[in-house]
Design an enzyme around this catalytic site. Structure first.
Site, PDB file in Angstrom:
ATOM      1  N   HIS A 135       0.847  -1.187   0.000  1.00  0.00           N
ATOM      2  CA  HIS A 135       0.000   0.000   0.000  1.00  0.00           C
ATOM      3  C   HIS A 135       0.885   1.240   0.000  1.00  0.00           C
ATOM      4  O   HIS A 135       2.089   1.162   0.259  1.00  0.00           O
ATOM      5  CB  HIS A 135      -0.925   0.019   1.217  1.00  0.00           C
ATOM      6  CG  HIS A 135      -0.186   0.093   2.525  1.00  0.00           C
ATOM      7  ND1 HIS A 135       0.255  -1.022   3.200  1.00  0.00           N
ATOM      8  CD2 HIS A 135       0.225   1.164   3.264  1.00  0.00           C
ATOM      9  CE1 HIS A 135       0.887  -0.665   4.306  1.00  0.00           C
ATOM     10  NE2 HIS A 135       0.887   0.668   4.371  1.00  0.00           N
ATOM     11  N   HIS A 185       5.542   5.874  -0.917  1.00  0.00           N
ATOM     12  CA  HIS A 185       6.342   4.702  -1.270  1.00  0.00           C
ATOM     13  C   HIS A 185       5.546   3.453  -0.938  1.00  0.00           C
ATOM     14  O   HIS A 185       4.519   3.517  -0.247  1.00  0.00           O
ATOM     15  CB  HIS A 185       7.654   4.697  -0.486  1.00  0.00           C
ATOM     16  CG  HIS A 185       7.447   4.599   1.005  1.00  0.00           C
ATOM     17  ND1 HIS A 185       7.137   5.705   1.787  1.00  0.00           N
ATOM     18  CD2 HIS A 185       7.458   3.535   1.855  1.00  0.00           C
ATOM     19  CE1 HIS A 185       6.985   5.326   3.043  1.00  0.00           C
ATOM     20  NE2 HIS A 185       7.162   4.009   3.113  1.00  0.00           N
TER      21      HIS A 185
END
Length: 230
Positions: free
Chosen positions: A37, A121
């Site tokens: 995620h 990220h």
């Protein structure tokens, strides 16, 4: 109390490509691909009243959909002792705008602003004394990795339950950027609640305590792969 964070879920095509990056560093504890995620806002532990307020405020966020591009890999931590490995996200004004909207929504319910620099990220692994030469070789080899991009049409509010085997992430609400909400995945869970005799208007925190203390049947993402907990 319930531990919450807001994130973008990673579609299967992008996740399958990221899965291919999860090898080649001795001692790395690779994240379960189901946990991939992009964190937009870590909320932390809040009580039931604050959780409900957060859910309502997040539902007020609207904006156009936009592309999300993944590119390259990197690490967090000292260069000599990195502690996590990640896949990067290309800079995006729209993604930053969404982060800012979510941060503003949390400010409206009294939560402090996110003081950390927003660095989107996808965490791939937790590192513990990974051999520097192997890590450098990995970064050089995958430096130009470009998993499939995807269109962000919404975001998810997750709860994070810290079990003896690591964190378990569960989607609590799925929000679309057009202002609608996706509760279809909760239909079966609602039936389970009715079968267990939970009544409308019951104390939310008591339900949450009972619910998180038992085995959950709604979609959850375990931390068996050793990835960092939110």
């Amino acid at each position: 109390m319930i531990r919450l964070f807001v994130a973008l879920q990673i579609p299967d095509a992008s996740g399958d490509s990221l899965r291919g990056l999860c090898a080649g560093v001795p001692g790395a504890r690779w994240v379960n691909p189901e946990q991939f995620h992009i964190t937009l806002r870590f909320i932390g532990e809040v009580d039931g009243r604050t959780a409900r307020a957060a859910m309502e405020e997040l539902g007020q966020i609207t904006m156009p959909s936009f592309p999300v591009e993944l590119h390259g890999v990197g690490t967090f931590g000292d260069k000599r002792k990195a502690h996590s490995l990640w896949a990067g996200v290309r800079p995006s004004g729209m993604l930053t705008r969404l982060h800012d909207k979510i941060d503003g929504a949390m400010a409206r319910i009294g939560l402090p602003p996110d003081r950390r620099k927003f660095t989107p990220h996808v965490t791939l692994a937790r590192l513990n004394n990974a051999p520097s030469e192997r890590l450098c070789a990995y970064l050089a080899h995958h430096g130009l990795a470009t998993p499939p991009s995807f269109t962000c049409e919404g975001f998810t509010l997750f709860s994070s339950f810290l079990s003896s085997n690591g964190a378990i992430y569960t989607p609590e609400r799925i929000y679309r950027l057009d202002g609608s909400q996706d509760f279809s995945w909760m239909d079966q869970e609602a039936e389970n609640w009715q079968e267990e005799g939970w009544e409308d208007g019951a104390d939310w925190e008591k339900e949450a305590e009972n619910y998180f203390g038992a085995e959950r049947s709604m979609p959850a993402y375990g931390n068996a792969g050793g990835g960092p907990a939110e």
